[in-house]
Design a protein around this motif. Structure first.
Motif, PDB file in Angstrom:
ATOM      1  N   ASN A 117       0.718  -0.788   0.514  1.00 35.83           N
ATOM      2  CA  ASN A 117      -0.391  -0.064  -0.300  1.00 35.83           C
ATOM      3  C   ASN A 117       0.899   1.114  -0.095  1.00 35.83           C
ATOM      4  OD1 ASN A 117      -3.079  -0.576  -0.062  1.00 35.83           O
ATOM      5  ND2 ASN A 117      -2.196  -1.760   2.318  1.00 35.83           N
ATOM      6  N   GLY A 118       0.688   1.993  -0.773  1.00 36.88           N
ATOM      7  CA  GLY A 118       1.288   3.521  -0.537  1.00 36.88           C
ATOM      8  C   GLY A 118       1.761   3.676  -2.149  1.00 36.88           C
ATOM      9  N   THR A 119       2.543   5.314  -2.533  1.00 33.22           N
ATOM     10  CA  THR A 119       2.216   5.489  -3.913  1.00 33.22           C
ATOM     11  C   THR A 119       3.457   4.712  -4.721  1.00 33.22           C
ATOM     12  OG1 THR A 119       4.195   7.119  -2.854  1.00 33.22           O
ATOM     13  CG2 THR A 119       2.030   7.921  -3.272  1.00 33.22           C
ATOM     14  N   VAL A 120       3.773   4.292  -5.359  1.00 36.86           N
ATOM     15  CA  VAL A 120       4.484   3.954  -6.592  1.00 36.86           C
ATOM     16  C   VAL A 120       5.942   4.247  -6.027  1.00 36.86           C
ATOM     17  CG1 VAL A 120       5.789   4.312  -9.058  1.00 36.86           C
ATOM     18  CG2 VAL A 120       3.291   3.935  -8.340  1.00 36.86           C
ATOM     19  N   TYR A 121       6.490   5.153  -5.809  1.00 36.88           N
ATOM     20  CA  TYR A 121       7.790   6.189  -5.091  1.00 36.88           C
ATOM     21  C   TYR A 121       8.131   5.096  -4.084  1.00 36.88           C
ATOM     22  CZ  TYR A 121      11.149   9.021  -3.334  1.00 36.88           C
ATOM     23  OH  TYR A 121      12.636   9.239  -2.599  1.00 36.88           O
ATOM     24  N   ASP A 122       7.138   5.126  -2.728  1.00 29.77           N
ATOM     25  CA  ASP A 122       6.981   4.396  -1.936  1.00 29.77           C
ATOM     26  C   ASP A 122       7.902   3.019  -2.040  1.00 29.77           C
ATOM     27  OD1 ASP A 122       5.962   6.526  -0.611  1.00 29.77           O
ATOM     28  OD2 ASP A 122       3.790   6.002  -0.362  1.00 29.77           O
TER      29      ASP A 122
ATOM     30  N   LEU B  50      18.087   7.635  -6.479  1.00 30.89           N
ATOM     31  CA  LEU B  50      17.710   6.534  -6.799  1.00 30.89           C
ATOM     32  C   LEU B  50      16.383   5.870  -7.885  1.00 30.89           C
ATOM     33  CD1 LEU B  50      20.667   4.516  -4.520  1.00 30.89           C
ATOM     34  CD2 LEU B  50      20.990   4.644  -7.519  1.00 30.89           C
ATOM     35  N   VAL B  51      15.331   6.458  -6.649  1.00 29.05           N
ATOM     36  CA  VAL B  51      14.681   5.660  -7.395  1.00 29.05           C
ATOM     37  C   VAL B  51      13.905   6.766  -8.576  1.00 29.05           C
ATOM     38  CG1 VAL B  51      11.783   6.009  -6.260  1.00 29.05           C
ATOM     39  CG2 VAL B  51      13.424   5.739  -4.653  1.00 29.05           C
ATOM     40  N   MET B  52      14.141   8.107  -8.688  1.00 26.40           N
ATOM     41  CA  MET B  52      13.995   8.484  -9.903  1.00 26.40           C
ATOM     42  C   MET B  52      14.239   8.408 -10.836  1.00 26.40           C
ATOM     43  SD  MET B  52      10.881  10.136  -8.541  1.00 26.40           S
ATOM     44  CE  MET B  52      10.594  11.196 -10.725  1.00 26.40           C
ATOM     45  N   SER B  53      15.551   7.428 -10.594  1.00 22.04           N
ATOM     46  CA  SER B  53      16.954   7.364 -11.896  1.00 22.04           C
ATOM     47  C   SER B  53      16.067   5.343 -12.163  1.00 22.04           C
ATOM     48  CB  SER B  53      17.499   6.919 -11.158  1.00 22.04           C
ATOM     49  OG  SER B  53      18.794   5.851 -12.158  1.00 22.04           O
ATOM     50  N   ALA B  54      15.667   5.065 -11.143  1.00 24.40           N
ATOM     51  CA  ALA B  54      14.868   4.027 -11.494  1.00 24.40           C
ATOM     52  C   ALA B  54      13.611   3.614 -12.624  1.00 24.40           C
ATOM     53  CB  ALA B  54      15.245   3.206 -10.723  1.00 24.40           C
TER      54      ALA B  54
ATOM     55  N   ARG C 289       1.253   7.703  -8.696  1.00 32.60           N
ATOM     56  CA  ARG C 289      -0.075   7.099  -8.457  1.00 32.60           C
ATOM     57  C   ARG C 289      -0.115   6.005  -7.161  1.00 32.60           C
ATOM     58  NH1 ARG C 289      -1.338   6.111 -13.781  1.00 32.60           N
ATOM     59  NH2 ARG C 289      -1.965   4.960 -13.519  1.00 32.60           N
ATOM     60  N   GLN C 290      -0.955   5.741  -6.888  1.00 29.83           N
ATOM     61  CA  GLN C 290      -0.981   3.994  -6.008  1.00 29.83           C
ATOM     62  C   GLN C 290      -1.279   3.435  -6.664  1.00 29.83           C
ATOM     63  OE1 GLN C 290      -2.269   4.594  -2.262  1.00 29.83           O
ATOM     64  NE2 GLN C 290      -1.765   7.309  -2.365  1.00 29.83           N
ATOM     65  N   ALA C 291      -0.092   2.359  -5.713  1.00 29.61           N
ATOM     66  CA  ALA C 291       0.649   1.686  -6.671  1.00 29.61           C
ATOM     67  C   ALA C 291      -0.669  -0.046  -6.957  1.00 29.61           C
ATOM     68  CB  ALA C 291       1.330   0.824  -5.638  1.00 29.61           C
ATOM     69  N   ARG C 292      -1.907   0.492  -6.715  1.00 36.15           N
ATOM     70  CA  ARG C 292      -3.133  -0.616  -6.414  1.00 36.15           C
ATOM     71  C   ARG C 292      -3.844   0.151  -7.509  1.00 36.15           C
ATOM     72  NH1 ARG C 292      -3.566  -3.983  -1.228  1.00 36.15           N
ATOM     73  NH2 ARG C 292      -1.124  -4.041  -0.999  1.00 36.15           N
TER      74      ARG C 292
ATOM     75  N   GLY D 185       7.951  -2.957 -10.900  1.00 39.57           N
ATOM     76  CA  GLY D 185       8.478  -4.350 -10.242  1.00 39.57           C
ATOM     77  C   GLY D 185       9.715  -4.266  -9.947  1.00 39.57           C
ATOM     78  N   LEU D 186       9.730  -4.332 -11.828  1.00 35.20           N
ATOM     79  CA  LEU D 186      11.496  -4.114 -11.323  1.00 35.20           C
ATOM     80  C   LEU D 186      12.059  -2.682 -10.896  1.00 35.20           C
ATOM     81  CD1 LEU D 186      11.151  -5.354 -15.317  1.00 35.20           C
ATOM     82  CD2 LEU D 186      12.931  -6.155 -13.664  1.00 35.20           C
ATOM     83  N   ALA D 187      11.533  -1.579 -11.521  1.00 35.99           N
ATOM     84  CA  ALA D 187      11.947  -0.331 -10.824  1.00 35.99           C
ATOM     85  C   ALA D 187      13.145  -0.566  -9.646  1.00 35.99           C
ATOM     86  CB  ALA D 187      11.707   0.582 -11.518  1.00 35.99           C
ATOM     87  N   ARG D 188      11.844  -1.529  -8.939  1.00 34.84           N
ATOM     88  CA  ARG D 188      12.128  -1.733  -6.744  1.00 34.84           C
ATOM     89  C   ARG D 188      12.919  -2.445  -7.514  1.00 34.84           C
ATOM     90  NH1 ARG D 188       7.281  -3.721  -3.380  1.00 34.84           N
ATOM     91  NH2 ARG D 188       7.483  -5.475  -5.150  1.00 34.84           N
ATOM     92  N   ALA D 189      12.802  -3.797  -8.232  1.00 37.19           N
ATOM     93  CA  ALA D 189      14.120  -4.710  -7.993  1.00 37.19           C
ATOM     94  C   ALA D 189      15.422  -4.512  -8.349  1.00 37.19           C
ATOM     95  CB  ALA D 189      13.468  -6.456  -8.690  1.00 37.19           C
TER      96      ALA D 189
END
Lengths: 357, 219
Positions: free
Chosen positions: A93-98, A117-121, A133-136, A147-151
């Motif tokens: 739960n939370g935003t894409v950034y979170d 790093l988040v913005m670059s990914a 945006r809310q991830a859900r 998910g790939l950016a997070r990984a």
């Protein structure tokens, strides 16, 4: 020479007293893009979870990044150099950034570095516009990109993908795999991808490890696995066009293969005495007529009747039969023009294209 | 009846009700949520039995809890040296016995309803066990707050245990439920109705606050 990223020796995993993984030896070098294929229940996800140290193994040794993993502290250090994506997106739960920031928060990065790093990914996977945006609320394709950016946001050395793109349509899957491959090659990232889809494997991997019953049954380049499957399971996995029952005889130190319909041909490749079937890719079968140029190599020719024609992009599928022998040939569209169901034609194939299993 | 809203005694009873049931719920949250989390995340021999015991505990009759806690706290009981019988602490203890299984059982259900791979995903992203557990609690926030509401609702409305271990002593252990029972016994139905209304108001206020928390966008 750089040490292997992953090295499993004699690893056995039992679940409910059943052997679910039995890897004699498997080594993956830095920068390799490896696909793990196999039928359901083959042990693919178990293998990935063992490599990510999420599942204990009862026997054997696991070396990661050149070091044996024996203690909890070593496990934590090794796990923090790798990342895994599951079949479901599993965004919190939370935003894409979170979500993308999570691995960096776990590692206690300073806030400014996290933002950078988040913005670059997100930019790498073309989803920087989704940051707030809310991830859900994301679509399937967007969620997988996030998910790939997070990984990859913390620049791991090893990425483990447990069929994360299975639910996507073909176009989205190909696009995301192409982007991932580019990122992986640029960053010399080692990737292990589980896939049921052999087209996906061909797009992405430069090596395929096929599992069945928890054990490795073939480990080779994708094209070799595709055209020369080691077993019936692999043939079924790669959707081999023709898997024909056959008999083998040896005459004057020469192996002779007999198929139904009276087809006989010599076989010069090495073969085990247990082989009972003959694999023949559909695109290795030629329709022989005056219009089509004949290949130069010697062919085994068979007179057959056309049983059906199925249109397709790239090649048409022509089903032919003679007595009990049925074959599928994949030929260019122009060769099928004028073919009529029931028509008698001559086909040919090179014995070199045959794989006995 | 007209002066009931200004009656300091009634206000003290209402305040004590909030304090006792609030503290008991707090203690139950501290016990119940980690227990529910642990049960949901671990596989062990006899787990089904433990879960069935927790589920059984969700329906514990308050009178039985009151009796057991009385025996424990009685002067010659195992916890008699604490000397808290007929004090608000005894009521808090009894109510915590009632609410803990409710919160543990519903927390177990809330965490179990999350995708089982979520914890593995968090660990594989580099979370420590503590970080992963905290995130799972945040993910199951809706269910966990429902568990807290059910726990609070269970204890604020019970009368048997509070009466047995508290004794309904004026100015000391009298809470809204025990006061209501007493007023009905005395035939003062108007006061009993007013006390019941205050009890409903207290229960609603707490549940409304928790519902607000439940529905707030998670950041």
């Amino acid at each position: 020479m750089q040490p292997a990223i992953v090295e499993l020796t004699g690893v056995k995993v039992y679940r409910n007293n059943r052997l679910t993984l039995n890897i004699e030896h498997l080594t993956i070098a830095p920068g390799e893009l490896v696909a793990i294929a196999g039928p359901n229940g083959a042990g693919k996800s178990t293998l990935l979870q063992v490599v990510n140290m999420l599942l204990p193994y009862q026997q054997g040794t696991l070396n990661l990044f050149g070091k044996a993993i024996n203690k909890q502290s070593e496990l934590n250090i090794a796990r923090r150099q790798s990342s895994m994506m599951f079949q479901e997106t599993l965004l919190v739960n939370g935003t894409v950034y979170d979500n993308v920031a999570l691995p960096l928060i776990f590692r206690k990065y300073p806030k400014e570095k996290i933002r950078e790093l988040v913005m670059s990914a997100l930019q790498t996977f073309q989803c920087q516009h989704l940051a707030k945006r809310q991830a859900r609320q994301l679509s399937g394709g967007e969620a997988q990109r996030v998910g790939l950016a997070r990984a990859l946001v913390f620049q791991p050395r090893l990425l483990l993908l447990d069929e994360p793109f299975a639910a996507l349509d073909t176009a989205s899957r190909t696009a995301i795999l192409t982007d991932l491959k580019q990122v992986a090659v640029q960053n010399k990232l080692t990737v292990i991808l589980i896939s049921h889809n052999f087209n996906e494997v061909l797009t992405f991997a430069d090596r395929v490890v096929v599992l069945a019953g928890g054990a490795v049954i073939q480990d080779d380049k994708p094209e070799v696995v595709l055209r020369r499957p080691a077993t019936r399971e692999v043939a079924s996995l790669v959707d081999m066009d023709n898997v024909l029952p056959c008999h083998m005889e040896t005459e004057a130190a020469q192996t002779i293969v007999r198929l139904d319909g009276g087809v006989i041909f010599p076989y010069n490749r090495s073969v085990t005495s247990k082989a009972k079937a003959c694999c023949l890719p559909g695109d290795a079968i030629y329709i022989l007529n005056e219009k089509a140029p004949s290949p130069e190599q010697p062919l085994v020719t068979v007179s057959v009747r056309v049983a059906g024609i199925t249109p397709g992009i790239g090649t048409y599928k022509v089903s032919v039969a003679v007595d009990e022998l049925s074959l599928i040939a994949r030929v260019p569209r122009e060769q099928t023009l004028g073919l009529v169901i029931g028509e008698k034609i001559t086909i040919g194939f090179s014995p070199d294209e045959v794989q006995l299993i | 009846m007209d002066n009931i809203w200004q009656d300091p005694e009634i206000l003290a009873v209402a305040w004590l009700t909030i304090k006792v049931s609030g503290l008991a719920t707090g203690i139950s949250v501290i016990i119940g949520i980690p227990l529910g989390l642990w049960l949901a995340l671990n596989e062990f021999y006899g787990k089904k039995f433990v879960v069935s015991v927790v589920n059984f505990g969700m329906g514990l009759p308050p009178v039985v809890v009151g009796l057991v806690v009385s025996l424990l706290l009685w002067r010659y009981g195992p916890l008699g040296m604490l000397g808290i019988m007929y004090t608000p602490w005894a009521m808090i203890l009894a109510q915590a016995f009632i609410a803990s299984p409710i919160i543990a059982g519903l927390s177990f259900a809330a965490i179990s309803s999350l995708n089982p791979n979520m914890r593995l995903q968090l660990l594989s992203l580099g979370a420590s066990r503590w970080q992963a557990n905290m995130l799972l609690i945040r993910e199951a926030k809706l269910g966990l707050l429902a568990a807290v509401m059910a726990g609070f609702g269970g204890v604020v409305s019970e009368v048997g245990a509070s009466m047995m271990v508290g004794g309904n002593i004026k100015g000391q252990t009298r809470v809204l439920t025990t006061a209501t029972v007493m007023e009905v016994g005395k035939g003062n139905y108007d006061i009993a109705l007013a006390l019941s209304f205050i009890l409903l108001l207290v229960a609603y206020s707490v549940v409304a606050a928790l519902t607000y928390l439940q529905n707030r966008t998670i950041r």
